[in-house]
Design a protein around this motif. Structure first.
Motif, PDB file in Angstrom:
ATOM      1  N   ASN A 142       5.527   2.104   6.605  1.00 26.19           N
ATOM      2  CA  ASN A 142       5.548   1.311   7.835  1.00 26.19           C
ATOM      3  C   ASN A 142       6.574   1.882   8.811  1.00 26.19           C
ATOM      4  N   SER A 188       2.766   8.899  -2.839  1.00 27.12           N
ATOM      5  CA  SER A 188       3.198   9.019  -1.441  1.00 27.12           C
ATOM      6  C   SER A 188       4.689   8.730  -1.367  1.00 27.12           C
ATOM      7  N   THR A 219       0.829  -1.205   0.000  1.00 28.58           N
ATOM      8  CA  THR A 219       0.000   0.000   0.000  1.00 28.58           C
ATOM      9  C   THR A 219       0.869   1.264   0.000  1.00 28.58           C
ATOM     10  N   ARG A 272      -4.567  -0.773   8.913  1.00 29.38           N
ATOM     11  CA  ARG A 272      -3.508  -0.467   7.941  1.00 29.38           C
ATOM     12  C   ARG A 272      -4.010  -0.562   6.506  1.00 29.38           C
ATOM     13  N   THR A 312      -1.376   0.284  -4.550  1.00 28.14           N
ATOM     14  CA  THR A 312      -2.113  -0.664  -3.716  1.00 28.14           C
ATOM     15  C   THR A 312      -2.333  -1.855  -4.623  1.00 28.14           C
ATOM     16  N   TYR A 340      -7.102   1.795   1.921  1.00 24.39           N
ATOM     17  CA  TYR A 340      -6.550   1.510   0.593  1.00 24.39           C
ATOM     18  C   TYR A 340      -7.167   0.299  -0.102  1.00 24.39           C
ATOM     19  N   THR A 344       4.141  -0.263   3.164  1.00 24.80           N
ATOM     20  CA  THR A 344       3.534  -1.317   3.977  1.00 24.80           C
ATOM     21  C   THR A 344       3.198  -2.525   3.120  1.00 24.80           C
ATOM     22  N   GLU A 374       1.068   3.354   2.259  1.00 26.02           N
ATOM     23  CA  GLU A 374       1.321   3.724   3.656  1.00 26.02           C
ATOM     24  C   GLU A 374       2.752   3.358   4.059  1.00 26.02           C
TER      25      GLU A 374
END
Length: 303
Positions: free
Chosen positions: A65, A107, A61, A86, A119, A90, A71, A63
């Motif tokens: 970690n 990101s 994703t 988490r 994702t 997404y 992540t 995101e």
């Protein structure tokens, strides 16, 4: 006496009408109640889930970690995506249409050798293990039913590109060590894009057909082909994609009526690599405020 009879008849008539009204009210209440129950049943039936078994997929994703990397969630944890904080932003169900939605945007959470976020699902033949993969000789088949839900536009007014399916190459541990590479990464032999409402296919070709089996293990031995776009425009409608792989051959099928067939020396030489399927939303933009949402209704893989 006649007056008395009239009063009795009037009383009986009132009693009859009252009873009849009460009966009708009761029947009406029962009917209304039945209708509400029926409506509830109908509403319950509208809840749909995607036809996707995630037990052999991990997901990456946008995101970051705790180690400052993208992540990644593997089985069995991925099976709890609907409640995993988490993943909820997404990767989530749209239960009104029975789809799994993949949301991505630019990101800081990128993976090796790329500047883009994603994702995206990564096939794991053995859940939780990236070291077991497949070759063209062993063969593979992936089928997805999907649609673009939303995607932003660039300053040129065109929609941003999204990779929705891939076949990624991978070096075995022995190949990695033999050529002195720090990781197992190899080029993707297949990238399928959603691009301005059409489906576009990109694959790899050797720069030098006389390169040795050792030389072709290096990423720089390969180049992108010119690409191929299917004639049919899918826009934001639901469509079906199939990818069939066998020794020396790769076929991509759109809606069971358009085919892109790759059967050449490049496919034959690619047999040196291991591979794994990918599917989801690999977003191809770093523009501020850009994003995309891809819906998967069905996804299956066979070997």
């Amino acid at each position: 006496m006649k007056h008395f009879r009239k009063e009795i008849i009037a009383v009986l008539l009132i009693v009859f009408l009252t009873a009849n009204t009460t009966s009708q009210t009761k029947r009406s209440s029962v009917a209304d109640s039945d209708t509400k129950v029926e409506n509830k049943k109908k509403k319950r039936k509208k809840v749909k889930l995607p036809e996707i078994d995630l037990s052999h997929w991990s997901v990456t994703t946008p995101e970051l970690n705790e180690k400052g990397r993208a992540t990644n969630i593997e089985p069995p944890a991925i099976l709890n995506y609907a409640t995993d904080q988490r993943l909820i932003p997404y990767m989530y169900n749209d239960s009104t249409i029975g789809a799994l939605v993949f949301y991505a945007f630019p990101s800081a959470a990128t993976t090796a050798n790329t500047k883009y976020s994603r994702t995206e699902l990564r096939e794991q033949m053995v859940p939780g293990d990236n070291n077991v993969n497949w070759t063209f000789k062993q063969g593979g088949y992936m089928k997805g039913k999907l649609a673009m839900q939303e995607v932003s536009k660039g300053s040129d007014g065109k929609y941003h590109k999204v990779i929705i399916m891939q076949i990624h190459g991978r070096l075995t541990n022995e190949q990695r060590d033999f050529i002195g590479q720090k990781d197992n990464n190899a080029p993707p032999i297949l990238k399928i894009y959603w691009q301005d409402g059409k489906i576009r296919v990109k694959t790899k070709v050797l720069k030098d057909l006389n390169a040795t089996n050792t030389e072709i293990l290096h990423e720089e031995a390969w180049d992108d082909d010119e690409g191929f776009s299917f004639e049919q425009k899918v826009d934001f409608n639901k469509f079906t994609l199939e990818v069939k792989v066998s020794e020396g051959k790769m076929v991509v099928i759109l809606n069971n009526n358009e085919y892109a067939v790759y059967e050449n020396i490049h496919m034959k030489r690619w047999g040196v690599f291991e591979n794994y399927f990918k599917a989801g939303n690999y977003f191809q933009s770093r523009d501020k405020g850009a994003f995309a949402k891809v819906k998967y209704y069905e996804l299956k893989v066979e070997h």
